[in-house]
Design an enzyme around this catalytic site. Structure first.
Site, PDB file in Angstrom:
ATOM      1  N   GLU A 213      -0.085   0.404  -5.431  1.00 23.41           N
ATOM      2  CA  GLU A 213      -1.110   1.298  -4.879  1.00 23.41           C
ATOM      3  C   GLU A 213      -2.418   1.024  -5.603  1.00 23.41           C
ATOM      4  O   GLU A 213      -2.498   1.118  -6.824  1.00 23.41           O
ATOM      5  CB  GLU A 213      -0.678   2.762  -5.052  1.00 23.41           C
ATOM      6  CG  GLU A 213      -1.782   3.780  -4.817  1.00 23.41           C
ATOM      7  CD  GLU A 213      -2.468   3.678  -3.443  1.00 23.41           C
ATOM      8  OE1 GLU A 213      -1.761   3.482  -2.433  1.00 23.41           O
ATOM      9  OE2 GLU A 213      -3.704   3.772  -3.404  1.00 23.41           O
TER      10      GLU A 213
ATOM     11  N   ALA B 297       0.886  -1.182   0.000  1.00 19.48           N
ATOM     12  CA  ALA B 297       0.000   0.000   0.000  1.00 19.48           C
ATOM     13  C   ALA B 297       0.918   1.224   0.000  1.00 19.48           C
ATOM     14  O   ALA B 297       1.207   1.801   1.039  1.00 19.48           O
ATOM     15  CB  ALA B 297      -0.905  -0.034   1.225  1.00 19.48           C
ATOM     16  N   ALA B 298       1.387   1.593  -1.182  1.00 29.94           N
ATOM     17  CA  ALA B 298       2.629   2.376  -1.241  1.00 29.94           C
ATOM     18  C   ALA B 298       2.472   3.880  -1.466  1.00 29.94           C
ATOM     19  O   ALA B 298       3.413   4.624  -1.219  1.00 29.94           O
ATOM     20  CB  ALA B 298       3.537   1.804  -2.320  1.00 29.94           C
TER      21      ALA B 298
ATOM     22  N   ASP C  16       1.854  -0.945   4.965  1.00 31.27           N
ATOM     23  CA  ASP C  16       1.525   0.295   5.684  1.00 31.27           C
ATOM     24  C   ASP C  16       0.046   0.513   5.381  1.00 31.27           C
ATOM     25  O   ASP C  16      -0.322   1.144   4.398  1.00 31.27           O
ATOM     26  CB  ASP C  16       2.407   1.417   5.122  1.00 31.27           C
ATOM     27  CG  ASP C  16       2.218   2.723   5.868  1.00 31.27           C
ATOM     28  OD1 ASP C  16       1.944   2.676   7.071  1.00 31.27           O
ATOM     29  OD2 ASP C  16       2.355   3.787   5.236  1.00 31.27           O
TER      30      ASP C  16
ATOM     31  N   PRO D  96       1.630   7.834  -0.993  1.00 35.38           N
ATOM     32  CA  PRO D  96       2.353   8.495  -2.090  1.00 35.38           C
ATOM     33  C   PRO D  96       3.821   8.095  -2.228  1.00 35.38           C
ATOM     34  O   PRO D  96       4.475   8.514  -3.178  1.00 35.38           O
ATOM     35  CB  PRO D  96       2.231   9.968  -1.701  1.00 35.38           C
ATOM     36  CG  PRO D  96       2.129   9.961  -0.210  1.00 35.38           C
ATOM     37  CD  PRO D  96       1.371   8.722   0.148  1.00 35.38           C
TER      38      PRO D  96
ATOM     39  N   CYS E 234      -0.878   4.494  11.121  1.00 37.07           N
ATOM     40  CA  CYS E 234      -0.712   5.746  11.866  1.00 37.07           C
ATOM     41  C   CYS E 234      -1.960   5.963  12.723  1.00 37.07           C
ATOM     42  O   CYS E 234      -2.503   7.051  12.785  1.00 37.07           O
ATOM     43  CB  CYS E 234      -0.461   6.911  10.919  1.00 37.07           C
ATOM     44  SG  CYS E 234      -1.776   7.207   9.760  1.00 37.07           S
TER      45      CYS E 234
HETATM   46  N1  SAM Z   1       2.906   3.729   2.545  1.00 32.70           N
HETATM   47  C1  SAM Z   1       2.487   5.036   2.100  1.00 32.70           C
HETATM   48  C2  SAM Z   1       3.596   6.026   2.334  1.00 32.70           C
HETATM   49  O1  SAM Z   1       4.460   5.766   3.181  1.00 32.70           O
HETATM   50  O2  SAM Z   1       3.641   7.042   1.650  1.00 32.70           O
HETATM   51  C3  SAM Z   1       1.194   5.439   2.742  1.00 32.70           C
HETATM   52  C4  SAM Z   1       0.102   4.436   2.570  1.00 32.70           C
HETATM   53  S1  SAM Z   1      -1.447   4.900   3.219  1.00 32.70           S
HETATM   54  C5  SAM Z   1      -1.237   4.733   4.896  1.00 32.70           C
HETATM   55  C6  SAM Z   1      -2.417   3.518   2.795  1.00 32.70           C
HETATM   56  C7  SAM Z   1      -2.674   3.324   1.327  1.00 32.70           C
HETATM   57  O3  SAM Z   1      -3.519   2.161   1.180  1.00 32.70           O
HETATM   58  C8  SAM Z   1      -3.387   4.454   0.638  1.00 32.70           C
HETATM   59  O4  SAM Z   1      -2.619   4.954  -0.422  1.00 32.70           O
HETATM   60  C9  SAM Z   1      -4.692   3.842   0.128  1.00 32.70           C
HETATM   61  O5  SAM Z   1      -5.071   4.315  -1.142  1.00 32.70           O
HETATM   62  C10 SAM Z   1      -4.346   2.365   0.073  1.00 32.70           C
HETATM   63  N2  SAM Z   1      -5.548   1.481   0.165  1.00 32.70           N
HETATM   64  C11 SAM Z   1      -6.837   1.829   0.423  1.00 32.70           C
HETATM   65  N3  SAM Z   1      -7.625   0.740   0.397  1.00 32.70           N
HETATM   66  C12 SAM Z   1      -6.854  -0.311   0.115  1.00 32.70           C
HETATM   67  C13 SAM Z   1      -7.096  -1.693  -0.060  1.00 32.70           C
HETATM   68  N4  SAM Z   1      -8.306  -2.222   0.074  1.00 32.70           N
HETATM   69  N5  SAM Z   1      -6.048  -2.469  -0.376  1.00 32.70           N
HETATM   70  C14 SAM Z   1      -4.807  -1.952  -0.510  1.00 32.70           C
HETATM   71  N6  SAM Z   1      -4.521  -0.655  -0.335  1.00 32.70           N
HETATM   72  C15 SAM Z   1      -5.525   0.157  -0.036  1.00 32.70           C
END
Ligand code: SAM
Length: 464
Positions: free
Chosen positions: A141, A117-118, A186, A120, A239
């Site tokens: 992502e 879940a990468a 993440d 931005p 977070c």
């Molecule tokens: N790891 C990133 C960083 O360090 O910049 C931040 C990630 S953020 C906490 C979580 C991410 O999970 C978001 O970009 C979101 O779009 C994505 N997400 C949302 N629903 C999801 C799903 N069902 N499966 C996987 N990823 C998902």
């Protein structure tokens, strides 16, 4: 912000979780949020990059983040996100406690790593730097728009061994069972650690939302489990502070999959550390695991996003190599050429050695490794990502500007620049020796080839 502005159900839950410490925790909402940047060691440890990094430390009065050797705090009114070194990929703006996750996973150069879940890209750019640009990093992502921002950040930091995909965890686990040495998850969460930074996160919060997030995280965790190699390790981070999205999900994982061990779980609390707060857990999948039997079938989904292979790729690659041998005398191309439409990519070699390019068929892949060139009729245009991945001195021609010169700002706004008339052809444009893109020189003018979306130091959506 005061305690009264927080949802009552939230403060009650935090008081239950923290007991006597709750006052100190809730008091931390009155303090200012912490801000940080992390140097991109792919650039900041060498030559002009290390000089520029030293300059950045004094320019913004940076102080070290204890748990991340490349991480620093800055205080307002410093705006490092608006400086040309940011465009040059010298650093990434990142909330300091979020820097703990990649440090805990500690990927090594040459490993096969997934960031599930990468966007931005905070953790991805950190993982890529710890891997020293070697091995294979798959940065996924789910949301296509966010995947684009992720790809831009990967390019800006000059990362050439990452494959940016935009897929569901389920689709990926069908294609890549037990493939990865290390996985970063993440997870999308209820964002209780974001309240100070982004008060709108408060309005989205409810006990029901926490429950929904915990259920979604559980689904994603199971896919992450399927993709982890026996003997491999995984970091799960959020977070947010509640236990259902954190410790309870970890407990459920090790109970459901006995081959998973919980090595450590840590909290970074905003009242105890200088940071907005994070939960990080390190897990390991035992070697020779029962998991070997849980292989799921590879997807046979073949679709329109398939990379081209065969003679058209060979021709494109030959064309690129002929161009590069004249224009990039110090650069040796690594990777397996693949063609998506008019774009030539160099896929990390480890991908084709351990997997095969057929696995990319039907998958949305915004960046299949290093974007090397755009193929135009009978000519090559070097890609912006290629410029960002070059070391100074690898291009036949370069044009340097100082970080505080008006000309670099004109360049970043997309303007062409007057240059000596003897400069002719593709030119690597640099700021204090760090690449920022391509220009094409002719008749005393350097035409600006900075991608339109990157012009004028727009504050990239990269902080999380
Ligand atoms: N790891 C990133 C960083 O360090 O910049 C931040 C990630 S953020 C906490 C979580 C991410 O999970 C978001 O970009 C979101 O779009 C994505 N997400 C949302 N629903 C999801 C799903 N069902 N499966 C996987 N990823 C998902």
């Amino acid at each position: 912000m005061t305690e009264e502005q927080l949802p009552a159900a939230y403060t009650t839950a935090m008081r239950e979780l923290l007991g006597k410490e709750a006052d100190a925790f809730l008091e931390s909402y009155n303090a200012r949020r912490t801000q940080g940047l992390r140097f991109n060691t792919l650039k900041s440890l060498h030559g002009s990059g290390s000089k520029a990094a030293e300059h950045t430390v004094s320019l913004f009065g940076l102080t070290p983040v204890p748990w991340c050797p490349s991480g620093y705090y800055y205080e307002e009114p410093a705006r490092p996100g608006r400086h040309p070194y940011h465009t040059a990929g010298l650093y990434y703006i990142q909330e300091p406690s979020a820097m703990s996750a990649a440090e805990l996973l500690a990927p090594l150069p040459g490993e096969t790593v997934l960031d599930l879940a990468a966007a931005p890209g905070g953790k991805t750019t950190h993982l890529a730097a710890l891997m020293q640009g070697k091995g294979l990093l798959v940065s996924n992502e789910i949301h296509p728009e966010r995947a684009k921002i992720l790809a831009e950040n990967v390019e800006r930091l000059g990362i050439s061994h990452a494959l940016v995909t935009s897929s569901t965890p389920g689709e990926l686990s069908r294609r890549f069972p037990e493939v990865f040495d290390k996985i970063m998850l993440d997870a999308p969460c209820s964002g209780e650690g974001m309240f100070r930074k982004d008060p709108s996160a408060i309005t989205e919060w409810s006990p029901g939302h926490v429950e929904m997030c915990a259920a979604r995280q559980w689904d994603i965790l199971q896919d992450a489990y399927l993709m982890l190699k026996p003997g491999g390790s995984m970091v799960y981070s959020t977070c947010t502070f509640n236990a259902s999205e954190n410790e309870e999900n970890m407990a459920r994982l090790i109970e459901t999959y006995p081959d998973m061990e919980l090595i450590t779980e840590k909290r970074l609390w905003p009242h105890l550390e200088k940071g907005e707060g994070h939960f990080v857990a390190l897990l390991r999948k035992k070697a020779a695991a029962e998991a070997a039997q849980i292989r799921s079938k590879r997807s046979s989904n073949r679709g329109k996003h398939a990379p081209k292979t065969g003679s058209s790729v060979r021709e494109a690659y030959q064309q690129f190599q002929a161009w590069a041998s004249a224009e990039l005398p110090g650069f040796s191309a690594h990777g397996v050429p693949v063609l998506f439409g008019e774009s030539l990519y160099l896929l990390p070699e480890l991908f084709s050695q351990t997997l095969h390019t057929g696995l990319l068929e039907g998958l949305k892949v915004p960046r299949a490794g290093l974007h090397a060139a755009h193929l135009k009729k009978n000519r090559i245009e070097p890609a912006h990502a290629l410029a960002m991945a070059l070391q100074p001195g690898q291009a036949a021609r370069s044009y340097d500007m100082e970080a505080d010169s008006p000309s670099i700002y004109a360049w970043l706004r997309g303007e062409s620049l007057p240059v000596p008339p003897e400069l002719h052809g593709w030119t690597l444009v640099t700021v204090d020796g760090l690449p920022v893109g391509w220009g094409k020189a002719s008749s005393g003018q350097l035409k600006n080839h900075l991608p339109k979306g990157l012009r004028i130091l727009k504050a990239n959506i990269e902080e999380q």
